[in-house]
Design a protein around this motif. Structure first.
Motif, PDB file in Angstrom:
ATOM      1  N   ASP A 262     -27.664 -59.167  37.092  1.00 39.58           N
ATOM      2  CA  ASP A 262     -27.996 -59.968  38.272  1.00 39.58           C
ATOM      3  C   ASP A 262     -29.396 -59.595  38.748  1.00 39.58           C
ATOM      4  N   TYR A 263     -30.304 -60.564  38.669  1.00 36.08           N
ATOM      5  CA  TYR A 263     -31.684 -60.335  39.109  1.00 36.08           C
ATOM      6  C   TYR A 263     -31.994 -61.254  40.277  1.00 36.08           C
ATOM      7  N   ILE A 264     -32.603 -60.700  41.320  1.00 37.17           N
ATOM      8  CA  ILE A 264     -32.982 -61.491  42.482  1.00 37.17           C
ATOM      9  C   ILE A 264     -34.343 -61.034  42.980  1.00 37.17           C
ATOM     10  N   SER A 265     -35.145 -62.002  43.428  1.00 35.80           N
ATOM     11  CA  SER A 265     -36.466 -61.716  43.961  1.00 35.80           C
ATOM     12  C   SER A 265     -36.819 -62.794  44.965  1.00 35.80           C
ATOM     13  N   GLY A 266     -37.336 -62.398  46.142  1.00 36.40           N
ATOM     14  CA  GLY A 266     -37.671 -63.378  47.165  1.00 36.40           C
ATOM     15  C   GLY A 266     -38.661 -62.848  48.172  1.00 36.40           C
ATOM     16  N   SER A 267     -39.100 -63.759  49.033  1.00 33.18           N
ATOM     17  CA  SER A 267     -40.071 -63.371  50.057  1.00 33.18           C
ATOM     18  C   SER A 267     -39.991 -64.332  51.233  1.00 33.18           C
ATOM     19  N   PHE A 268     -40.351 -63.823  52.403  1.00 32.11           N
ATOM     20  CA  PHE A 268     -40.505 -64.623  53.617  1.00 32.11           C
ATOM     21  C   PHE A 268     -41.951 -64.511  54.078  1.00 32.11           C
ATOM     22  N   ASP A 269     -42.444 -65.605  54.628  1.00 23.89           N
ATOM     23  CA  ASP A 269     -43.866 -65.677  54.969  1.00 23.89           C
ATOM     24  C   ASP A 269     -44.260 -64.666  56.030  1.00 23.89           C
ATOM     25  N   SER A 270     -43.323 -64.355  56.945  1.00 24.05           N
ATOM     26  CA  SER A 270     -43.633 -63.390  57.997  1.00 24.05           C
ATOM     27  C   SER A 270     -42.335 -62.811  58.545  1.00 24.05           C
ATOM     28  N   GLY A 271     -42.502 -61.716  59.328  1.00 31.34           N
ATOM     29  CA  GLY A 271     -41.358 -61.134  59.994  1.00 31.34           C
ATOM     30  C   GLY A 271     -41.127 -61.796  61.338  1.00 31.34           C
ATOM     31  N   TYR A 272     -40.056 -61.385  62.014  1.00 28.13           N
ATOM     32  CA  TYR A 272     -39.759 -61.988  63.308  1.00 28.13           C
ATOM     33  C   TYR A 272     -40.672 -61.455  64.404  1.00 28.13           C
ATOM     34  N   PHE A 273     -41.036 -60.191  64.293  1.00 25.75           N
ATOM     35  CA  PHE A 273     -41.851 -59.573  65.343  1.00 25.75           C
ATOM     36  C   PHE A 273     -43.304 -59.396  64.937  1.00 25.75           C
ATOM     37  N   ASN A 274     -43.645 -59.717  63.694  1.00 26.26           N
ATOM     38  CA  ASN A 274     -45.033 -59.578  63.250  1.00 26.26           C
ATOM     39  C   ASN A 274     -45.300 -60.619  62.174  1.00 26.26           C
ATOM     40  N   LEU A 275     -46.531 -60.653  61.722  1.00 27.56           N
ATOM     41  CA  LEU A 275     -46.943 -61.631  60.731  1.00 27.56           C
ATOM     42  C   LEU A 275     -46.914 -61.083  59.311  1.00 27.56           C
ATOM     43  N   ASP A 276     -46.398 -59.871  59.142  1.00 29.94           N
ATOM     44  CA  ASP A 276     -46.346 -59.264  57.810  1.00 29.94           C
ATOM     45  C   ASP A 276     -45.256 -59.934  56.975  1.00 29.94           C
ATOM     46  N   ALA A 277     -45.596 -60.216  55.729  1.00 34.15           N
ATOM     47  CA  ALA A 277     -44.635 -60.847  54.824  1.00 34.15           C
ATOM     48  C   ALA A 277     -43.512 -59.865  54.474  1.00 34.15           C
ATOM     49  N   ILE A 278     -42.342 -60.404  54.198  1.00 31.53           N
ATOM     50  CA  ILE A 278     -41.181 -59.613  53.794  1.00 31.53           C
ATOM     51  C   ILE A 278     -40.858 -59.946  52.343  1.00 31.53           C
ATOM     52  N   ASN A 279     -40.865 -58.926  51.486  1.00 28.54           N
ATOM     53  CA  ASN A 279     -40.548 -59.099  50.077  1.00 28.54           C
ATOM     54  C   ASN A 279     -39.304 -58.273  49.730  1.00 28.54           C
ATOM     55  N   TYR A 280     -38.525 -58.786  48.827  1.00 33.47           N
ATOM     56  CA  TYR A 280     -37.333 -58.064  48.390  1.00 33.47           C
ATOM     57  C   TYR A 280     -37.032 -58.423  46.948  1.00 33.47           C
ATOM     58  N   GLY A 281     -36.341 -57.545  46.261  1.00 33.13           N
ATOM     59  CA  GLY A 281     -35.963 -57.799  44.873  1.00 33.13           C
ATOM     60  C   GLY A 281     -35.225 -56.620  44.284  1.00 33.13           C
ATOM     61  N   ASN A 282     -34.295 -56.904  43.388  1.00 32.74           N
ATOM     62  CA  ASN A 282     -33.575 -55.848  42.690  1.00 32.74           C
ATOM     63  C   ASN A 282     -32.900 -56.414  41.445  1.00 32.74           C
ATOM     64  N   ILE A 283     -32.499 -55.497  40.587  1.00 31.95           N
ATOM     65  CA  ILE A 283     -31.753 -55.827  39.370  1.00 31.95           C
ATOM     66  C   ILE A 283     -30.467 -55.003  39.385  1.00 31.95           C
ATOM     67  N   THR A 284     -29.359 -55.672  39.141  1.00 39.21           N
ATOM     68  CA  THR A 284     -28.055 -55.007  39.101  1.00 39.21           C
ATOM     69  C   THR A 284     -27.435 -55.190  37.729  1.00 39.21           C
ATOM     70  N   LEU A 285     -27.040 -54.073  37.111  1.00 37.24           N
ATOM     71  CA  LEU A 285     -26.306 -54.089  35.854  1.00 37.24           C
ATOM     72  C   LEU A 285     -24.892 -53.586  36.133  1.00 37.24           C
ATOM     73  N   ALA A 286     -23.897 -54.315  35.676  1.00 35.76           N
ATOM     74  CA  ALA A 286     -22.512 -53.934  35.956  1.00 35.76           C
ATOM     75  C   ALA A 286     -21.665 -54.064  34.703  1.00 35.76           C
ATOM     76  N   PHE A 287     -20.760 -53.101  34.535  1.00 39.83           N
ATOM     77  CA  PHE A 287     -19.830 -53.111  33.407  1.00 39.83           C
ATOM     78  C   PHE A 287     -18.450 -52.762  33.951  1.00 39.83           C
ATOM     79  N   ALA A 288     -17.466 -53.635  33.674  1.00 42.43           N
ATOM     80  CA  ALA A 288     -16.125 -53.466  34.252  1.00 42.43           C
ATOM     81  C   ALA A 288     -15.061 -53.575  33.164  1.00 42.43           C
TER      82      ALA A 288
END
Length: 576
Positions: A262-288
């Motif tokens: 599971d791979y996810i990556s995203g961003s928001f143009d700004s934060g709620y209290f400031n104009l700094d962009a918010i970036n996030y992303g991660n990779i999840t490997l799972a075995f069951a």
């Protein structure tokens, strides 16, 4: 004289010899009988038969095989038996099933509801299809000062093929949703303060994927899905999920395994209290992997889930181990079945999931996974009769970084259309949840079905004062009734218990002063019914009524819903 007797004797002997020569040609052989004297039996000549006679095997004559032949002679016959006639029974007219349909309805609040579903067989093994739907309303909720219209348009298409050893499918779709942040706190702003605000928000969703299912193979199935999600505020998110499952039969047990990426990556143009962009992303490997054991009335799944998380934004890695155990036991055939389990999971959160649950979130979110440490449950289920089924279950769950929707703080000077107390943030907290839920399903016959569900929840939080916007009680009821061959009806009833949210304001004259207030949202119920009439095999007309009690309840804080809604339309079924 003697000479005469001699001559006579010679002649007699000659005639006898001549007669004897002629008899030599007969089939009977010559026999000689010597008579000594007549036999006169006496008692002393009798003897006793032995009880156990002895047989001389050497004297046994082999039994000859006799063959019988039957000579059949055909005999012409002019007899013709009369044909029998089966008893006739009244048979219902076969229902014609169509592969495609189109539906259109209009109603109050200028509501438009339309659907088109298409399905076509290219060949015995190939099928294509598509789906188009649209639901929109121009709004008009009483007491709302900002625009409250919305729309939801979906377009999907697929291609499916079945081969000898596997079946595969590819599909794709596009979804466009538009909403408005119309939930401004009542009495907090003057009408002039809201002039010129455009509270509109639009979400776009593009997804492509496929799936393949194998027959009698080690690999059971595999799937792949890519999704691009964004909004009109320059937010964007990409997600790619790949899964595969395989089974191994070991004697009388089954070993099942699932592998996922599971791979996810995203961003928001700004934060709620400031104009700094918010970036996030991660990779999840799972075995069951899991080991399934079936013994008479007992079914047991023993497994574990291993998960590896790589946070690509903060360069952090973490490894998780979760239990994956489930069991069921038939106490009384199908009447009473006990079940229970202990499971856990690393839940991948996403902007797409948040919007589907609450479309009024602000595009300033922190997105991170939820660590569900364990979820234990125990219950019973079964059938009270052939028509009534039931289920009763108790749950206890412990989660780290559980997502809670909470109203955003109201700044002293709003800079964006979602900063007027009309949007929601995502708060993360460690939460334990206890719940009891039950379900009852009634299927009396083909003409009437009924379903009833209910659940009670209790929450405990570590940091937040409340489990924001989570109800303490939920219930729902569904029913469908085929009144006659032409008429049909149905309905649903939803009940949601009390929830809590928090409003936080900055002081009008001093921005360093905050005042918070916990607000209780009243419980509500929503009753809906529909009625339809089948004109013919292809055409039906219908009418729907939603929110019959006309409650202007708030699903989210400061977001009242539309009152009673009435809609009417028609559905047409067809084939190509």
């Amino acid at each position: 004289m003697k000479i005469k007797y001699l001559i006579l004797s010679i002649l007699t002997l000659s005639i006898s010899l001549s007669f004897a020569q002629e008899r030599s040609k007969d089939t009977l052989g010559e026999q000689t009988v010597n008579v000594i004297r007549p036999y006169t039996p006496t008692i002393s000549d009798a003897f006793k038969v032995k009880d156990r006679p002895m047989l001389n095997d050497g004297d046994v004559v082999e039994k000859k095989t006799i063959k019988y032949n039957i000579f059949s002679i055909p005999v012409a016959s002019t007899f013709t038996p009369a044909k029998g006639k089966a008893a006739t029974a009244d048979k219902a007219k076969a229902i014609k099933l169509y592969d495609n349909y189109a539906s259109l309805g209009v109603g109050t609040y200028t509501t438009i509801l339309g659907e088109v579903y298409l399905n076509h067989e290219l060949s015995r093994d190939e099928t294509i299809g598509g789906y188009l739907s649209h639901h929109s309303s121009q709004g008009g909720i009483d007491g709302v000062e900002l625009d409250d219209d919305f729309s939801d348009t979906k377009l999907n298409a697929y291609y499916k093929r079945s081969d000898r050893d596997f079946t595969w499918q590819v599909d794709g779709g596009f979804n466009l949703k538009t909403y408005n942040w119309y939930g401004v706190p009542k009495g907090y702003y003057e009408s002039s303060d809201l002039d010129g605000i455009d509270p509109g928000q639009a979400y776009t969703d593009l997804n492509l994927g496929g799936k393949i299912d194998f027959e009698d193979a080690l690999v059971k199935d595999a799937s792949l899905r890519f999704r691009n999600f964004g909004d009109s505020q320059d937010s964007g998110e990409n997600r790619l999920v790949a899964k595969t499952g395989f089974d191994v039969v070991l004697r009388d047990a089954l070993i099942k395994s699932e592998l996922s990426v599971d791979y996810i990556s995203g961003s928001f143009d700004s934060g709620y209290f400031n104009l700094d962009a918010i970036n996030y992303g991660n990779i999840t490997l799972a075995f069951a992997p899991s080991y399934q054991l079936v013994r008479d009335e007992l079914t047991l799944d023993l497994g574990v889930k291993l998960a590896y998380l790589n946070d690509t934004e903060f360069s952090e890695n973490k490894f998780y181990i979760y239990p994956n155990i489930e069991a069921s036991y038939r106490l009384v055939d199908e009447i009473l079945i006990a079940f229970g389990g202990l499971k856990g999971d690393l839940i991948q959160n996403s902007y797409y999931d948040f919007v589907n649950e609450n479309p009024f979130v602000s595009p300033t979110l922190l997105v991170t996974p939820t660590d569900q440490q364990y979820h234990t449950f125990v219950g019973v289920k079964g059938k009270l009769s052939s028509d009534i089924g039931y289920s009763l279950k108790g749950n206890y769950t412990s989660e780290k970084n559980k997502t809670l929707f909470k109203s955003n703080e109201v700044p002293n000077v709003p800079l964006s259309e979602y900063e007027y107390g009309n949007s929601f943030a995502v708060a993360y907290d460690d939460v334990t949840t206890f719940s009891v839920e039950g379900e009852l399903n009634v299927d009396l016959n083909r003409n009437f079905t009924l379903g009833l569900k209910g659940a009670y929840y209790g929450y405990s939080t570590d940091n937040e004062a409340e489990a924001w916007n989570l109800p303490d009680l939920t219930a729902s009821l569904f029913f469908d009734y085929q009144i006659s061959e032409q008429w049909y009806a149905g309905g649903s009833l939803f009940f949601v218990g009390e929830r809590k949210d928090q409003m936080t304001f900055y002081d009008e004259f001093d921005a360093s002063i905050l005042s918070s207030e916990t607000v209780s949202l009243d419980s509500y119920f929503d009753a809906n019914v529909h009625l339809g009439y089948k004109v013919n095999d292809q055409l039906s007309i219908f009418a729907k009524a939603n929110n019959l009690a006309s409650q202007n309840y708030e699903r989210w804080l400061n977001y009242p819903v539309q009152g009673i809604q009435v809609l009417a339309g028609a559905t047409y079924q067809f084939d190509f």
